[in-house]
Motif scaffolding. Structure first.
Motif, mmCIF file in Angstrom:
data_model
loop_
_atom_site.group_PDB
_atom_site.id
_atom_site.type_symbol
_atom_site.label_atom_id
_atom_site.label_comp_id
_atom_site.label_asym_id
_atom_site.label_seq_id
_atom_site.Cartn_x
_atom_site.Cartn_y
_atom_site.Cartn_z
ATOM 1 N N ILE A 42 0.868 -1.170 0.000
ATOM 2 C CA ILE A 42 0.000 0.000 0.000
ATOM 3 C C ILE A 42 0.909 1.226 0.000
ATOM 4 O O ILE A 42 1.782 1.358 0.871
ATOM 5 C CB ILE A 42 -0.927 0.037 1.238
ATOM 6 N N HIS A 43 0.710 2.123 -0.957
ATOM 7 C CA HIS A 43 1.626 3.266 -1.063
ATOM 8 C C HIS A 43 0.905 4.475 -1.650
ATOM 9 O O HIS A 43 -0.162 4.357 -2.251
ATOM 10 C CB HIS A 43 2.845 2.895 -1.913
ATOM 11 N N THR A 44 1.506 5.638 -1.461
ATOM 12 C CA THR A 44 0.894 6.890 -1.891
ATOM 13 C C THR A 44 1.714 7.550 -2.993
ATOM 14 O O THR A 44 2.878 7.227 -3.228
ATOM 15 C CB THR A 44 0.769 7.885 -0.722
ATOM 16 N N GLN B 39 -5.676 -8.060 6.070
ATOM 17 C CA GLN B 39 -5.503 -6.807 6.800
ATOM 18 C C GLN B 39 -5.519 -5.589 5.879
ATOM 19 O O GLN B 39 -5.172 -4.483 6.304
ATOM 20 C CB GLN B 39 -4.174 -6.839 7.567
ATOM 21 N N VAL B 40 -5.949 -5.767 4.622
ATOM 22 C CA VAL B 40 -5.794 -4.685 3.652
ATOM 23 C C VAL B 40 -6.622 -3.453 4.020
ATOM 24 O O VAL B 40 -6.172 -2.314 3.837
ATOM 25 C CB VAL B 40 -6.114 -5.186 2.225
ATOM 26 N N ASP B 41 -7.831 -3.645 4.539
ATOM 27 C CA ASP B 41 -8.648 -2.481 4.908
ATOM 28 C C ASP B 41 -8.014 -1.714 6.067
ATOM 29 O O ASP B 41 -7.957 -0.476 6.049
ATOM 30 C CB ASP B 41 -10.068 -2.911 5.278
ATOM 31 N N ARG B 42 -7.549 -2.452 7.039
ATOM 32 C CA ARG B 42 -6.873 -1.815 8.173
ATOM 33 C C ARG B 42 -5.615 -1.081 7.713
ATOM 34 O O ARG B 42 -5.335 0.040 8.150
ATOM 35 C CB ARG B 42 -6.525 -2.873 9.216
ATOM 36 N N ALA B 43 -4.868 -1.712 6.823
ATOM 37 C CA ALA B 43 -3.643 -1.094 6.313
ATOM 38 C C ALA B 43 -3.955 0.165 5.512
ATOM 39 O O ALA B 43 -3.248 1.176 5.615
ATOM 40 C CB ALA B 43 -2.879 -2.096 5.449
ATOM 41 N N GLY B 44 -5.016 0.123 4.695
ATOM 42 C CA GLY B 44 -5.392 1.301 3.925
ATOM 43 C C GLY B 44 -5.761 2.464 4.821
ATOM 44 O O GLY B 44 -5.390 3.618 4.562
ATOM 45 N N THR B 45 -6.494 2.173 5.901
ATOM 46 C CA THR B 45 -6.855 3.220 6.866
ATOM 47 C C THR B 45 -5.609 3.786 7.541
ATOM 48 O O THR B 45 -5.487 5.003 7.748
ATOM 49 C CB THR B 45 -7.813 2.648 7.925
ATOM 50 N N LEU B 46 -4.658 2.910 7.863
ATOM 51 C CA LEU B 46 -3.415 3.343 8.497
ATOM 52 C C LEU B 46 -2.617 4.243 7.560
ATOM 53 O O LEU B 46 -2.124 5.310 7.969
ATOM 54 C CB LEU B 46 -2.589 2.127 8.899
ATOM 55 N N VAL B 47 -2.485 3.848 6.302
ATOM 56 C CA VAL B 47 -1.740 4.658 5.338
ATOM 57 C C VAL B 47 -2.405 6.025 5.162
ATOM 58 O O VAL B 47 -1.731 7.063 5.090
ATOM 59 C CB VAL B 47 -1.614 3.921 3.992
ATOM 60 N N GLN B 48 -3.725 6.041 5.104
ATOM 61 C CA GLN B 48 -4.418 7.321 4.980
ATOM 62 C C GLN B 48 -4.156 8.199 6.198
ATOM 63 O O GLN B 48 -3.931 9.415 6.061
ATOM 64 C CB GLN B 48 -5.922 7.120 4.803
ATOM 65 N N ARG B 49 -4.151 7.616 7.367
ATOM 66 C CA ARG B 49 -3.880 8.397 8.577
ATOM 67 C C ARG B 49 -2.455 8.934 8.571
ATOM 68 O O ARG B 49 -2.216 10.108 8.918
ATOM 69 C CB ARG B 49 -4.120 7.528 9.809
ATOM 70 N N LEU B 50 -1.484 8.128 8.168
ATOM 71 C CA LEU B 50 -0.098 8.590 8.111
ATOM 72 C C LEU B 50 0.062 9.689 7.073
ATOM 73 O O LEU B 50 0.808 10.658 7.273
ATOM 74 C CB LEU B 50 0.831 7.417 7.795
ATOM 75 N N MET B 51 -0.631 9.531 5.939
ATOM 76 C CA MET B 51 -0.619 10.567 4.908
ATOM 77 C C MET B 51 -1.160 11.882 5.452
ATOM 78 O O MET B 51 -0.587 12.954 5.243
ATOM 79 C CB MET B 51 -1.440 10.093 3.705
ATOM 80 N N GLU B 52 -2.294 11.823 6.163
ATOM 81 C CA GLU B 52 -2.910 13.035 6.693
ATOM 82 C C GLU B 52 -2.016 13.699 7.736
ATOM 83 O O GLU B 52 -1.892 14.933 7.774
ATOM 84 C CB GLU B 52 -4.278 12.703 7.296
ATOM 85 N N LEU B 53 -1.376 12.897 8.588
ATOM 86 C CA LEU B 53 -0.464 13.459 9.579
ATOM 87 C C LEU B 53 0.659 14.238 8.901
ATOM 88 O O LEU B 53 1.021 15.339 9.328
ATOM 89 C CB LEU B 53 0.123 12.347 10.447
ATOM 90 N N GLN B 54 1.218 13.669 7.828
ATOM 91 C CA GLN B 54 2.296 14.361 7.132
ATOM 92 C C GLN B 54 1.786 15.614 6.416
ATOM 93 O O GLN B 54 2.434 16.661 6.439
ATOM 94 C CB GLN B 54 2.962 13.422 6.133
ATOM 95 N N ALA B 55 0.632 15.524 5.787
ATOM 96 C CA ALA B 55 0.070 16.697 5.119
ATOM 97 C C ALA B 55 -0.164 17.828 6.116
ATOM 98 O O ALA B 55 -0.069 19.010 5.767
ATOM 99 C CB ALA B 55 -1.229 16.332 4.407
ATOM 100 N N LEU B 56 -0.457 17.467 7.360
ATOM 101 C CA LEU B 56 -0.664 18.466 8.410
ATOM 102 C C LEU B 56 0.630 18.811 9.135
ATOM 103 O O LEU B 56 0.608 19.449 10.186
ATOM 104 C CB LEU B 56 -1.714 17.968 9.403
#
Length: 257
Positions: free
Chosen positions: A173-175, A195-212
């Motif tokens: 999973i990557h951005t 675990q793909v749904d959980r991983a996708g949610t995690l990646v989105q959260r990490l992305m948002e943290l960095q964007a902020l």
């Protein structure tokens, strides 16, 4: 023309200074009226001084080695967005917008550039290509995605992809697109299919943290609820990296043999 909605300039509450640059790039296809771009109703003061806008006859741009509507990229856009692709190919003019910025505690630069993009759609633009997220929009699609009250979700500015790991049933999973915020893209390897749904949610959260504004350092441990041992950040990449065109921060799902 849609009713203008001002773009916000988000504060970045997790901002930590970063040496990496913010990078923006867009192609706007159309037949533009020779008038001032109506960016002010979208909350924009016009293009920042760090941004260059160049205007091209589409026929001459087609000869450019980096022309994005030919080759494998062109096939991708044609398959993913056939109506937008048809409009873009038929447009007589192309405006190329590029900018680089120092890391910033707010996103005023993004508000100003997006206000100009919206204004260009009001004076003859028919399609916008965002190469950082590998997406070609027609005018209506772009407005629906970004001209949103209180601003589009951060998720709309970044692409999250899922691929099969080589020689494995696990997933990667990557951005793409976090250069818009001066941050490395996220790369999460060895994800079990269950675990793909959980991983996708995690990646989105990490992305948002960095964007902020958050940033990770090499070797940093990240605690994740329900995950024994957490994740460890590994920094790599660069603007010439073939998958990201950016630096990246990689994590590996624990328990992979």
């Amino acid at each position: 023309m849609s009713h203008p909605i001002p773009f916000p300039a988000w504060q970045r509450p997790h901002w930590q200074p970063n040496d990496e640059e913010i990078v923006l790039q867009f192609y706007v296809f159309g037949d533009f009226k020779p008038v001032r771009v109506p960016s002010a109703p979208y909350g924009s003061d016009g293009l920042p001084e760090e941004v260059e806008l160049s205007s091209h006859h589409h026929s001459s741009l087609r000869e450019w080695d980096g022309y994005p509507l030919k080759g494998a990229l062109g096939e991708l856009f044609e398959n993913d967005s056939p109506e937008a692709f048809e409009k873009a190919v038929a447009a007589p003019q192309v405006l190329v917008i590029r900018g680089r910025f120092k890391d910033s505690p707010d996103t005023g630069y993004l508000r100003d550039v997006f206000g100009v993009l919206a204004g260009l759609l009001d004076i003859g633009g028919v399609a916008i290509l965002d190469p950082q997220i590998l997406t070609l929009f027609d005018a209506e699609e772009w407005r629906d995605r970004y001209v949103v009250k209180d601003g589009a979700p951060l998720r709309n500015h970044v692409l999250i992809l899922r691929d099969q790991e080589e020689d494995s049933d696990r997933l990667w999973i990557h951005t793409r697109g976090l250069r818009k915020f001066g941050r490395p893209d996220i790369s999460l390897h060895d994800v079990p299919p269950a675990q793909v749904d959980r991983a996708g949610t995690l990646v989105q959260r990490l992305m948002e943290l960095q964007a902020l504004g958050a940033r990770f350092v090499d070797g940093q441990t990240l605690d994740v609820d329900g995950m024994f041992g957490g994740l460890v950040a590994e920094l790599g990449g660069g603007y010439d990296h073939p998958q990201f065109n950016n630096t990246y921060v990689a994590f590996y799902w624990p328990g992979h043999e």
